[in-house]
Design a protein around this motif. Structure first.
Motif, PDB file in Angstrom:
ATOM      1  N   TYR A  94       0.846  -1.180   0.000  1.00 60.52           N
ATOM      2  CA  TYR A  94       0.000   0.000   0.000  1.00 60.52           C
ATOM      3  C   TYR A  94       0.888   1.239   0.000  1.00 60.52           C
ATOM      4  O   TYR A  94       1.909   1.304   0.701  1.00 60.52           O
ATOM      5  CB  TYR A  94      -0.900   0.035   1.246  1.00 60.52           C
ATOM      6  CG  TYR A  94      -1.866  -1.126   1.315  1.00 60.52           C
ATOM      7  CD1 TYR A  94      -3.131  -1.022   0.755  1.00 60.52           C
ATOM      8  CD2 TYR A  94      -1.508  -2.329   1.920  1.00 60.52           C
ATOM      9  CE1 TYR A  94      -4.032  -2.087   0.804  1.00 60.52           C
ATOM     10  CE2 TYR A  94      -2.393  -3.397   1.972  1.00 60.52           C
ATOM     11  CZ  TYR A  94      -3.652  -3.265   1.409  1.00 60.52           C
ATOM     12  OH  TYR A  94      -4.529  -4.302   1.457  1.00 60.52           O
ATOM     13  N   ILE A  95       0.515   2.224  -0.806  1.00 61.01           N
ATOM     14  CA  ILE A  95       1.225   3.507  -0.841  1.00 61.01           C
ATOM     15  C   ILE A  95       0.419   4.511  -0.022  1.00 61.01           C
ATOM     16  O   ILE A  95      -0.784   4.685  -0.263  1.00 61.01           O
ATOM     17  CB  ILE A  95       1.374   4.007  -2.291  1.00 61.01           C
ATOM     18  CG1 ILE A  95       2.080   2.952  -3.148  1.00 61.01           C
ATOM     19  CG2 ILE A  95       2.138   5.322  -2.309  1.00 61.01           C
ATOM     20  CD1 ILE A  95       3.477   2.627  -2.680  1.00 61.01           C
ATOM     21  N   GLY A  96       1.036   5.135   0.968  1.00 55.89           N
ATOM     22  CA  GLY A  96       0.289   6.071   1.795  1.00 55.89           C
ATOM     23  C   GLY A  96       1.195   7.050   2.506  1.00 55.89           C
ATOM     24  O   GLY A  96       2.401   7.118   2.232  1.00 55.89           O
ATOM     25  N   PHE A  97       0.624   7.802   3.399  1.00 55.00           N
ATOM     26  CA  PHE A  97       1.346   8.856   4.099  1.00 55.00           C
ATOM     27  C   PHE A  97       1.002   8.801   5.586  1.00 55.00           C
ATOM     28  O   PHE A  97      -0.098   8.394   5.974  1.00 55.00           O
ATOM     29  CB  PHE A  97       0.960  10.233   3.533  1.00 55.00           C
ATOM     30  CG  PHE A  97       1.143  10.348   2.051  1.00 55.00           C
ATOM     31  CD1 PHE A  97       0.122   9.965   1.185  1.00 55.00           C
ATOM     32  CD2 PHE A  97       2.334  10.809   1.502  1.00 55.00           C
ATOM     33  CE1 PHE A  97       0.281  10.051  -0.176  1.00 55.00           C
ATOM     34  CE2 PHE A  97       2.495  10.896   0.149  1.00 55.00           C
ATOM     35  CZ  PHE A  97       1.465  10.516  -0.708  1.00 55.00           C
ATOM     36  N   SER A  98       1.943   9.189   6.408  1.00 53.24           N
ATOM     37  CA  SER A  98       1.689   9.280   7.841  1.00 53.24           C
ATOM     38  C   SER A  98       2.449  10.487   8.384  1.00 53.24           C
ATOM     39  O   SER A  98       3.356  11.012   7.733  1.00 53.24           O
ATOM     40  CB  SER A  98       2.140   7.998   8.550  1.00 53.24           C
ATOM     41  OG  SER A  98       3.541   7.829   8.424  1.00 53.24           O
TER      42      SER A  98
END
Length: 524
Positions: A94-98
């Motif tokens: 999964y490609i995401g941001f935090s």
């Protein structure tokens, strides 16, 4: 954080499953408009910025660049590192941001992002990005407070749905594997590979058309191997049955005189078989002067006969199971680079264990090659294959098809009867292909003709097995005496007595429809 050797309180780092950075740098960018001079930035400026992350899977190179919102991507990255991410990422990623905060309260906003594989990510239209919320005493917009969680939940739900669908699709594809594939199946090709190998199954790559589909020439992209791809016809009612038979049979027969099967493909209702490519085509185009092929001399014909006989001996006696081919004829014998004869098209073949009695409920084969007992009982055996091989011997030696259609549908003459008449008259040598023009070992050709008559005898118990046939061909064992008494019968008459009176028969080349028959035997 000094515990993790951070360069300062406002920096950019590359971290892989660790709080210690592989590489890090103070926040800033190299200004291309000012000779690449480094300009400092701060992460606490409350100004929007752009970040570019590039990864090269071949080299493991990771490049990170950063710049103010209206500045184009700098040519020189801010920080770079090399790391093989394939050791970290799982099959599904999964490609995401935090984000996180320290002792000071802060907010992080993602105004927009783009992503691409096998190329640069598409540029973001800055004008369409939302504006950063106003800082100060004015409370934040209630719309943003409501929309942002919904949008985040929607993105997460969408990604989860897509991942679930991909997993279900993979499981559904895996369920196409049947028991026979797990036990016998050779290499399975993807449809995409075969589509590209044949340039989309274009007509210019069409090698021929058989009773169960079309055959195309192709070149596999990775191995550069030339192959022949047989695409089973949708209209064929027995297509799946013949497809399974051929995969099970040829996929386990490593013999130089049998056409090798490299693999297969199943895609929905499309069935494809991938064979080794035979550059010289099939034997019938040489026997009947098609496509401007040169005439085969006798030594070449005898070499092909010996090769086909060797292949039959292997599938009858030397392999772990007995294979009954059913359809040994010139159009099913392919010629390799060294002019060896290779037996192919196992679409009508049947397997059974040594020492067991095969059970057959259908008559299958090509008219002119069918043994009388097969027509009468519907029961195939190794000796019915020997009968077919006998017809093949006469076909290649005489240069004629097993049934002469020149006299019309109601006056058909079988080649075996014509040769037998000449044998009884003592003029057997007159049946040898006239195009050989004396450039022939007449004694050897007549020996093959006699062997063809012996193999085509209507009484199965008088036919030799393939091991005996090889001994006769090698000259190790003399042929038995064929008296005129044992040869005074008509195969056509026998077939007519079995219910084949005035049955239309045709024998086209490998580029036409193969004249095979398959029907229930009435029995007696």
């Amino acid at each position: 954080n000094t515990d993790f050797q951070d360069v300062n309180a406002s920096h950019v780092g590359i971290n892989v499953n660790n709080l210690h950075s592989l590489q890090s740098s103070p926040t800033g960018y190299y200004d291309d408009g000012n000779n690449g001079v480094f300009k400092n930035l701060t992460l606490f400026s409350r100004e929007a910025m752009q970040v570019w992350v590039d990864y090269d899977g071949n080299t493991g190179q990771i490049d990170v660049a950063l710049a103010p919102i209206k500045v184009a991507k700098p040519r020189k990255p801010l920080v770079s590192a090399k790391y093989d991410l394939s050791t970290v990422l799982t099959k599904w990623a999964y490609i995401g941001f935090s984000s996180a905060t320290g002792e000071i309260n802060s907010r992080h906003y993602l105004l927009g992002w783009s992503f691409a594989m096998n190329g640069p990510a598409p540029p973001i239209n800055i004008a369409n990005l939302p504006k950063l919320p106003r800082f100060g005493l004015k409370p934040p917009s209630k719309v943003l407070v409501i929309v942002l969680p919904i949008a985040t939940a929607t993105v997460i739900l969408s990604l989860g749905t897509i991942a679930t669908l991909l997993v279900l699709r993979h499981l559904r594809y895996a369920q196409l594997l049947e028991d026979w594939e797990l036990e016998f199946g050779p290499h399975r090709f993807s449809y995409k590979d075969l589509y590209h190998a044949t340039n989309g199954f274009k007509s210019k790559h069409l090698l021929g058309t058989g009773g169960f589909g079309q055959v195309y020439k192709g070149v596999l992209r990775k191995s550069k191997l030339e192959v022949a791809v047989k695409k089973v016809s949708h209209e064929s009612r027995q297509g799946m049955k013949e497809f399974i038979s051929e995969v099970v049979t040829i996929g386990c027969l490593p013999n130089r005189n049998l056409v090798q099967l490299h693999g297969y493909c199943r895609r929905k209702s499309e069935l494809l078989l991938v064979y080794e490519y035979m550059p010289n085509g099939s034997l019938d185009i040489y026997l009947y002067c098609q496509e401007d092929k040169p005439l085969l001399d006798w030594s070449q014909r005898f070499h092909i006969i010996w090769g086909v006989a060797s292949g039959l001996l292997y599938i009858h006696e030397k392999w772990e199971k007995v294979v009954i081919h059913h359809d040994i004829k010139a159009s099913n014998v392919l010629i390799d680079h060294q002019m060896n004869g290779c037996l192919g098209d196992f679409g009508l073949s049947r397997l059974y264990d040594h020492g067991t009695d095969p059970q057959t409920t259908h008559v299958v084969g090509t008219m002119g090659y069918l043994a009388p007992e097969l027509i009468r009982t519907g029961k195939a055996s190794k000796l019915t294959d020997v009968f077919v091989f006998g017809a093949f011997l006469l076909e290649i030696t005489c240069g004629q098809r097993p049934v002469n259609d020149d006299s019309g549908r109601y006056n058909q003459e079988m080649l075996v009867d014509w040769v037998r008449d000449h044998f009884n008259k003592g003029s057997l040598n007159e049946t040898v292909d006239l195009r050989l023009q004396g450039d022939c070992n007449t004694d050897e050709a007549c020996r093959v003709l006699k062997l063809g008559l012996l193999c085509s005898h209507p009484s199965a118990n008088l036919r030799p097995g393939m091991r005996q046939v090889m001994q006769y061909l090698d000259g190790d064992t003399p042929l038995p005496d064929l008296t005129s008494t044992n040869m005074s019968f008509s195969t056509m008459a026998l077939m007519q007595n079995e219910g084949f009176d005035s049955y239309p028969m045709s024998y086209p080349s490998s580029a036409g429809t193969i004249g095979t028959v398959s029907f229930l035997s009435g029995g007696r």
